[in-house]
Write an enzyme that holds these catalytic residues in place. Structure first.
Site, PDB file in Angstrom:
ATOM      1  N   LYS A   1       0.901   4.046  -2.963  1.00  0.00           N
ATOM      2  CA  LYS A   1       0.519   5.426  -2.683  1.00  0.00           C
ATOM      3  C   LYS A   1       1.675   6.395  -2.965  1.00  0.00           C
ATOM      4  O   LYS A   1       1.438   7.544  -3.362  1.00  0.00           O
ATOM      5  CB  LYS A   1       0.051   5.555  -1.232  1.00  0.00           C
ATOM      6  CG  LYS A   1      -1.300   4.909  -0.957  1.00  0.00           C
ATOM      7  CD  LYS A   1      -2.396   5.486  -1.840  1.00  0.00           C
ATOM      8  CE  LYS A   1      -3.786   5.040  -1.437  1.00  0.00           C
ATOM      9  NZ  LYS A   1      -4.824   5.556  -2.354  1.00  0.00           N
TER      10      LYS A   1
ATOM     11  N   TYR B   1       0.828  -1.208   0.000  1.00  0.00           N
ATOM     12  CA  TYR B   1       0.000   0.000   0.000  1.00  0.00           C
ATOM     13  C   TYR B   1       0.867   1.265   0.000  1.00  0.00           C
ATOM     14  O   TYR B   1       0.613   2.213  -0.752  1.00  0.00           O
ATOM     15  CB  TYR B   1      -0.909  -0.033   1.230  1.00  0.00           C
ATOM     16  CG  TYR B   1      -1.821   1.146   1.411  1.00  0.00           C
ATOM     17  CD1 TYR B   1      -2.949   1.317   0.616  1.00  0.00           C
ATOM     18  CD2 TYR B   1      -1.577   2.090   2.413  1.00  0.00           C
ATOM     19  CE1 TYR B   1      -3.802   2.391   0.802  1.00  0.00           C
ATOM     20  CE2 TYR B   1      -2.416   3.165   2.608  1.00  0.00           C
ATOM     21  CZ  TYR B   1      -3.531   3.317   1.798  1.00  0.00           C
ATOM     22  OH  TYR B   1      -4.379   4.387   1.993  1.00  0.00           O
TER      23      TYR B   1
END
Length: 313
Positions: free
Chosen positions: A184, A180
């Site tokens: 991001k 993640y």
């Protein structure tokens, strides 16, 4: 989200604009879609209707959000395509043009989690998160940009806006979220490149790093509900993030704001300042390993201390 007003009679900040929001069935995306509609925008509510881990869910929340928008006098249509496929991403743009005649703003918001420590994370977990977060930003952006470029080349004025969704995990890293955090962080790089490449066509591209209570963060922010001491303000409500997203997706009011990253939490907005040159030394000749190490030690003494990775001890 409790609504006390219908769509403004005068049109609102986004009157006449057509806005597509991905992952708009719940959480932040839902709040954004409702907020845009309340400011007079016509909204494409995209949501695949999957669970927190990206697997199919039994309900289809996009239609529910559309119903909410129509209930207070707004205009919206549901879109259930997979934005992490070229066909699905292209169909978001097509839905906007076919239904409302144009596309003005794209809000890339869709995402989910597959959290594991690096040594326990398998390739499928990595690929799945990269696919939805990073590829799921790239493909809608690519197809929207192609549409706006064609409009600009045809001599039609373009005042287009893109708002990408990063995270504090992308800015600082987060223990247990290697996939993640990497996705991001990649969205931040994509935002900067898109802002530079698309400016000539009348497109502004920015990113937000929101902190709010959603399905992905409900365990983290479970105890941060509205506090009586501050007038009942719920600092972690996703609706707190949407006003900035609406402004960034509006027309002339945000003119000139592009290539920026904003951290948004509760009532606080922070302009994030990314990688910038810090202390440096130039020997004007090749270093030895020992010499390079000594120089780095000295530079680090003068450098700012980086922020802590989320979850680090």
């Amino acid at each position: 989200m409790t609504r006390t007003d219908a769509v403004p009679a005068g049109g609102g900040l986004c009157a006449g604009r057509v806005v597509a929001v991905t992952g708009a069935g719940r959480g932040l995306g839902r709040a954004h879609a409702l907020a845009y509609a309340a400011e007079g925008a016509k909204v494409i509510v995209n949501d695949l209707g999957v669970g927190l881990d990206g697997t199919p869910a039994p309900d289809t929340p996009a239609a529910q959000v559309v119903a909410e928008i129509r209930e207070f006098g707004g205009e919206a249509t549901a879109h259930g395509g997979d934005i992490a496929t070229s066909e699905g991403a292209a169909s978001v743009v097509a839905a906007a043009v076919d239904t409302f005649g144009r596309l003005d703003t794209l809000v890339n918001n869709a995402g989910f989690l597959r959290d594991r420590m690096l040594v326990n994370q398998d390739e499928e977990d990595w690929d799945a998160v990269m696919r939805v977060h990073l590829k799921g930003h790239f493909l809608p952006l690519k197809h929207a940009a192609a549409y706006w470029r064609a409009e600009a080349k045809a001599g039609r004025p373009v005042t287009a806006r893109v708002i990408n969704t990063s995270s504090g995990a992308g800015l600082l890293g987060s223990v247990g979220q290697g996939n993640y955090s990497a996705a991001k962080a990649g969205i931040l790089g994509l935002t900067l490149v898109a802002a530079a490449e698309l400016a000539r066509y009348g497109v502004q591209v920015n990113a937000i790093a929101p902190a709010a209570r959603t399905r992905m963060t409900e365990a983290t922010f479970a105890g941060t509900m509205a506090a009586p001491g501050n007038g009942g303000f719920d600092a972690m409500a996703p609706e707190n993030v949407s006003p900035l997203v609406v402004w960034l997706g509006s027309g002339e009011s945000c003119d000139g704001v592009t290539g920026r990253v904003f951290e948004v939490e509760g009532g606080r907005i922070t302009v994030m300042e990314g990688w910038r040159p810090g202390p440096a030394v130039d020997k004007a000749e090749r270093w030895t390993p020992t010499g390079a190490g000594g120089a780095v030690r000295e530079l680090l003494e003068r450098a700012a201390v980086p922020g802590s990775v989320y979850g680090a001890q």
